[in-house]
Design a protein around this motif. Structure first.
Motif, PDB file in Angstrom:
ATOM      1  N   LEU A 439       0.805  -1.228   0.000  1.00 20.78           N
ATOM      2  CA  LEU A 439       0.000   0.000   0.000  1.00 20.78           C
ATOM      3  C   LEU A 439       0.839   1.280   0.000  1.00 20.78           C
ATOM      4  N   ARG A 440       2.094   1.177  -0.399  1.00 23.15           N
ATOM      5  CA  ARG A 440       2.945   2.374  -0.388  1.00 23.15           C
ATOM      6  C   ARG A 440       2.631   3.317  -1.538  1.00 23.15           C
ATOM      7  N   MET A 441       2.154   2.760  -2.636  1.00 27.48           N
ATOM      8  CA  MET A 441       1.740   3.626  -3.745  1.00 27.48           C
ATOM      9  C   MET A 441       0.608   4.538  -3.291  1.00 27.48           C
ATOM     10  N   GLU A 442      -0.346   3.999  -2.553  1.00 31.38           N
ATOM     11  CA  GLU A 442      -1.463   4.792  -2.047  1.00 31.38           C
ATOM     12  C   GLU A 442      -1.009   5.772  -0.949  1.00 31.38           C
ATOM     13  N   SER A 443       0.010   5.400  -0.195  1.00 31.28           N
ATOM     14  CA  SER A 443       0.472   6.232   0.917  1.00 31.28           C
ATOM     15  C   SER A 443       1.328   7.403   0.465  1.00 31.28           C
ATOM     16  N   PHE A 444       2.167   7.181  -0.567  1.00 33.41           N
ATOM     17  CA  PHE A 444       3.123   8.208  -0.993  1.00 33.41           C
ATOM     18  C   PHE A 444       2.897   8.718  -2.413  1.00 33.41           C
ATOM     19  N   GLY A 445       2.125   7.985  -3.218  1.00 35.01           N
ATOM     20  CA  GLY A 445       1.861   8.428  -4.584  1.00 35.01           C
ATOM     21  C   GLY A 445       2.977   8.134  -5.540  1.00 35.01           C
ATOM     22  N   ILE A 446       3.886   7.221  -5.181  1.00 37.12           N
ATOM     23  CA  ILE A 446       5.013   6.839  -6.032  1.00 37.12           C
ATOM     24  C   ILE A 446       5.107   5.317  -6.045  1.00 37.12           C
ATOM     25  N   PRO A 447       5.264   4.673  -7.217  1.00 37.10           N
ATOM     26  CA  PRO A 447       5.383   3.210  -7.259  1.00 37.10           C
ATOM     27  C   PRO A 447       6.676   2.726  -6.605  1.00 37.10           C
TER      28      PRO A 447
END
Length: 619
Positions: A439-447
């Motif tokens: 879920l880091r893409m959702e948390s930071f907006g970067i893949p």
């Protein structure tokens, strides 16, 4: 002295004179220091006020004016006269509260989008003041998904708390959305501030808020933003853990549990183990913290966008920057002026970062060159440097299994040498949508590296649109009319400084030759008269000098092209031909200034203690 009229001669005669009680005349070199002779010109006043707005102290301004004049003895006035003039300018509007509101009104004439609101008590005294300029509102449209705010003290003459609403831009820099001066920090005050913020931002609600967890702020956020995610500052929670438990070992383990990227079930198990280890089952602070775990535990915040915010340290850093521009010596009007100067400096840093992002391409450091180069063109330099390590880490990811379903491909992977930690990436090829259990893409907006691993496996050379958050890209502000943040006021001040510099160069050359001096004087005074008449909506007769309406210039004979040989009248005020003292336009200007000064009152005997600001080092 006895004077009598003598009829025989028709004249007055002095019959007796005594100089016993007379004082010696002042030496000529000191005549400029007499109160009647000390007067600041309009140009000097304008230059002084502009430099005061830039935070230059009065003593430094006096030194600069002395340098321009060729020495302190040629300035024609002293620091006391400058302080008096500053006081006179400020006394035009009585009362500090009235002055700051007038200042904001003047700012709104230059920036029609500026919004400000004042709150008064039952006695009519100013309690709270909120303001947000047009550029801050544009920034909020783009970057207002995450906001942080906190209060700081002793930044003004009245020690009123300063509340700054801030966020982060596409260069990962702190930006200011709005600011407020308040008389207290109650729930009602913060509710009023948040509602003013919403009104200024056209009711655009943020998705996430981070604060220091003060109870008044929590209550206000709950009332105004009931659906918004509210995160508590990790640093403040760690400090509270130290003060409430008093065990360094507990604080260290509490920090790991708070920031650890765990599943919720894992977090609950670790929390129970921690509480039992230190025997804190009945401690009120511990019980209360567990009830609010959704506001601080990463396990519950995973997948919710906070733009990298974990603490209010950005607020603290912003407060330290503001402290370089404002201080306890500033009244409300000076505070607003210098605070906006601080905001302008932050915008210049953003402008400089925009320039750096458009200049050149960062050095490629991985073997996934096509994907890396696309990211370098897409993201700003700062965000690209944040993304670049994920390309390298993708090489350390090991795919354990690939499951092909009807509409989704499921990748199960782990880090090389650590098979116990696994992540699953769901890839919908038709829609180019990626979902990872981290879920880091959702948390930071970067893949992150897990998704990058799948993109490499599928030979995708460009980051799909579903993985691009516009707020991190170079072109996010391309649609704005004035993305630089420079205001018309700054442009005018820059032009004034340039004209002053040109005038000094012209004066240095022209003053050496009498003919050049007279020609230059006529041109300058002609332009001044013409432009002033245009501003006032009046017409002046045209002159033959430089085709400008100049009543000070020599008149040229009509049709002949030669000066008239008739003896011209010479004015005793400006020493120019063509008019006399009673019709001299320059005398009218002098008379108007005298009347204006008399209306404002004389301040020669009073010294006004004006606040000064330190020069910014631009560091």
């Amino acid at each position: 002295m006895d004077v009598n009229f003598v009829p025989e001669t028709g004249r007055w005669h002095i019959f007796y004179f005594s100089d016993k009680h007379n004082n010696d005349l002042l030496d000529t070199q000191f005549s400029a220091m007499l109160p009647a002779h000390r007067k600041m010109s309009e140009a000097d006043i304008m230059q002084m006020m502009n430099m005061l707005k830039s935070g230059i102290s009065t003593s430094q301004i006096f030194g600069l004016l002395a340098s321009q004049a060729g020495g302190y003895e040629f300035v024609g006035y002293g620091p006391r006269d400058m302080y008096n003039e500053i006081a006179r300018q400020r006394r035009q509007i009585p009362g500090d509260a009235a002055r700051v509101l007038k200042k904001l009104e003047a700012m709104r004439l230059k920036d029609p989008q500026l919004y400000f609101k004042a709150c008064h008590d039952s006695r009519g005294l100013l309690r709270n003041l909120f303001w947000s300029d047009g550029i801050s509102q544009l920034d909020y449209r783009l970057f207002g998904d995450v906001i942080a705010f906190d209060a700081t003290y002793k930044k003004n003459k009245y020690s009123c708390p300063l509340v700054i609403f801030s966020g982060v831009n596409h260069h990962n820099q702190t930006i200011v959305f709005a600011a407020a001066l308040v008389v207290d920090e109650t729930t009602d005050t913060y509710i009023w501030l948040l509602r003013q913020l919403m009104f200024a931002m056209k009711d655009k609600t943020p998705t996430s808020i981070i604060t220091d967890g003060a109870m008044a702020i929590r209550n206000a956020v709950r009332v105004v933003f009931p659906e918004v995610r509210h995160r508590l500052c990790a640093w403040h929670l760690i400090r509270n853990a130290t003060s409430n438990v008093g065990s360094p070992s507990f604080t260290s383990k509490f920090q790991k549990i708070m920031l650890g990227d765990y599943e919720i079930s894992v977090f609950k198990r670790k929390w129970v183990q921690l509480i039992e280890e230190f025997g804190l089952e009945d401690k009120p602070w511990v019980i209360n913290m567990y009830e609010e775990k959704h506001m601080w535990a990463t396990a519950y915040i995973r997948g919710k966008f906070f733009a990298g915010f974990r603490t209010t340290s950005r607020c603290e850093g912003l407060h330290s920057v503001v402290a370089r521009y404002v201080g306890s010596r500033h009244d409300l009007t000076s505070f607003v002026e210098h605070f906006q100067r601080c905001v302008a400096h932050l915008r210049f840093k953003e402008f400089n970062a925009d320039y750096e992002s458009t200049r050149g391409v960062p050095v490629m450091q991985t073997c996934i060159e096509l994907l890396e180069r696309y990211a370098a063109e897409l993201y700003t330099h700062e965000i690209f440097r944040f993304f670049q390590p994920f390309l390298s880490r993708a090489g350390s990811m090991r795919v354990l299994n690939i499951q092909n379903n009807d509409d989704c491909i499921k990748y199960i992977m782990c880090k090389h040498g650590k098979p116990d930690f696994m992540w699953t990436v769901d890839f919908r090829q038709e829609e180019m949508i990626f979902m990872c259990t981290c879920l880091r893409m959702e948390s930071f907006g970067i893949p992150y590296e897990h998704i990058v691993k799948v993109m490499v496996d599928k030979d995708i050379c460009e980051i799909p649109r579903s993985l691009v958050l516009d707020r991190w890209t170079k072109k996010v502000k391309s649609a704005l009319i004035d993305p630089s943040g420079f205001t018309r006021d700054a442009v005018i001040i820059s032009r004034q400084s340039a004209l002053i510099e040109f005038s000094k160069k012209l004066a240095a050359v022209a003053a050496k030759v009498p003919g050049r001096y007279e020609e230059t004087r006529d041109l300058i005074m002609g332009l001044y008269s013409s432009y002033k008449a245009a501003n006032e909506g009046t017409n002046q007769p045209h002159s033959g000098v430089a085709k400008s309406s100049n009543p000070y210039a020599h008149q040229i004979g009509v049709g002949s092209g030669q000066p008239s040989r008739k003896k011209r009248q010479r004015c005793s005020v400006c020493q120019m031909e063509g008019h006399k003292k009673t019709t001299c336009p320059w005398q009218k200007d002098i008379d108007n200034n005298v009347i204006e000064d008399e209306a404002n009152g004389s301040d020669d005997g009073n010294v006004y203690s004006v606040p000064t600001a330190e020069l910014d080092s631009d560091n």
